[in-house]
Design a protein around this motif. Structure first.
Motif: not given
Ligand SMILES: Nc1nc2c(c(=O)[nH]1)N[C@H]1C(S)=C(S)[C@@H](COP(=O)(O)O)O[C@H]1N2
Ligand SMILES: [Mo]
Length: 406
Positions: A210-231
């Motif tokens: 699938d399109n399964a990622l381990i992501a560190w960025s959301m919309n080009g910036d750090d992931i906001p805390f409430r949406h899963g910072y830092p990974l």
């Protein structure tokens, strides 16, 4: 004029109309279907209505925006619904330099631990728009009501995630033939302070294909805390409950994962059709593996008043779990007639698609605008409600907005 200025301007001129309204197509309403609750609406110009989050719960924190705030194709970082199952992580103690992600489990060949920098330097980067939709999105639509957060239709969003493919990382560790499931781990604790708040997983094929990622960025910036910072692990097309925020690792399991919130009835539905309100024994539930076809009207926002004789653009998004949406139709007469909207292709698998249509509403009065998407397998959205289930998951009845032509 920018929006803030416009608001200041518009608020000086009150445009509240007088109820009751005339029900232009009232005779065509499906039996038993209540009109939209308009008690919170200000019958005014769209710009007069405030932007807001509705907080459903503060412990754990659960909040949603208004549906129209999801209008952009890529959801801005300050808009998405917020869902925590337990105690939120102690954000101020998170250090991305020392944060690690561990792959282990019965079915991994070699267990490995990576820092975020190692993930970034070792594997190819991918950027994808992926729909994250809570299994309980739109729960509020069920009748009889199901317990749980009473989400509106905005417990869904599609932001752009950058990270590495989970499959690349799993291949680096080696996956044994007997692997069946993943167990996804995160840092946050259960409300009691003991044990994980949530640890869900996906079939191993999903992790590998699938399109399964381990992501560190959301919309080009750090992931906001409430949406899963830092990974964060992000799985397109699956219930968002498997996309663990503040993710610490994945176990490759030789059985269906047995982490917190994997057991019935959490994130599960009955294996067979049940009557609304029926009690179902836990052993008769099955895991929700995929999300289903659905659409959202994001413009105009509900409650708008529009002038007669001017075509009005109506638009939104549509998505269908692991499938593609092939058609979106719109009705302004309670489903009597449907008008086909223009529909874009997804920018990548797992992204939501944009649709739009110009409507010329025939006379003055009150209308509901409904949207209905159909997927590549021919499945479409129910107009009243989908199969009722005890926990109120997978509601994909047509989204409806209310407008007035003056
Ligand atoms: N660590 C962690 N990840 C989590 C959760 C959680 O409580 N803790 N909730 C899950 C659920 S049920 C949903 S719907 C989504 C919500 O994602 P969001 O807060 O970015 O909207 O996160 C998922 N990942
Ligand atoms: Mo969720």
């Amino acid at each position: 004029m920018n929006r803030r200025k416009f608001l200041q301007h518009a608020l000086t001129a009150s445009a509240v109309s007088i109820l009751p309204v005339r029900w232009v197509f009232a005779d065509n309403r499906p039996t038993g279907l209540e009109p939209i609750d308009i008690s919170n609406l200000k019958w005014a110009k769209a710009e007069d209505l405030p932007d807001y989050y509705t907080v459903l719960n503060t412990n754990p924190l659960n909040a949603h925006p208004a549906e129209h705030m999801l209008d952009p194709a890529v959801t801005p970082a300050n808009v998405p619904f917020v869902r925590w199952n337990g105690l939120m992580p102690e954000f101020d103690k998170i250090d991305p330099k020392t944060w690690t992600f561990t792959v282990d489990g019965e079915s991994v060949v070699e267990s490995k631990t990576y820092t975020i920098d190692e993930l970034k330097s070792k594997f190819k980067h991918h950027t994808q728009r992926l729909v994250l939709e809570c299994g309980g999105n739109s729960r509020k639509g069920f009748f009889p009501g199901a317990k749980g957060n009473q989400w509106n239709n905005a417990a869904v969003y599609c932001s752009e995630w950058t990270g590495v493919l989970l499959s690349d990382v799993l291949k680096d560790c080696g996956v044994k033939d007997d692997a069946v499931y993943t167990g996804n781990h995160a840092i946050d604790k259960h409300l009691s302070g003991e044990g994980p708040a949530i640890s869900r997983g996906v079939p191993i094929e999903a992790a590998m294909n699938d399109n399964a990622l381990i992501a560190w960025s959301m919309n080009g910036d750090d992931i906001p805390f409430r949406h899963g910072y830092p990974l964060r692990v992000v799985f397109g097309g699956r219930p968002a409950s498997v996309s663990q925020k503040a993710a610490t690792g994945i176990s490759v399991r030789n059985k269906v994962h047995d982490g917190t919130k994997m057991a019935a009835p959490a994130y599960q539905v009955p294996k067979y059709p049940v009557a609304p309100g029926e009690k179902v024994p836990n052993e008769d539930f099955e895991i929700i593996e995929e999300m289903v076809v659905k659409s959202l009207i994001t413009f105009p926002q509900t409650g708008i008043e529009m002038p007669l004789g001017q075509p009005q653009e109506v638009r939104g998004h549509a998505w269908a779990g692991l499938r593609e949406v092939v058609k979106v139709q719109v009705s302004y007469d309670y489903g009597t007639r449907w008008h086909e909207a223009e529909l874009s292709k997804p920018v990548n698998k797992g992204a939501w698609q944009q649709w739009s249509i110009n409507l010329d509403l025939p006379e003055q009065g009150y209308y509901e605008i409904w949207a209905k998407a159909t997927d590549s397998e021919g499945d479409s959205q129910p107009v009243v409600q989908p199969q009722w289930n005890p926990k109120g998951y997978l509601f994909n009845g047509c989204h409806r907005i209310a407008v007035r032509v003056a």
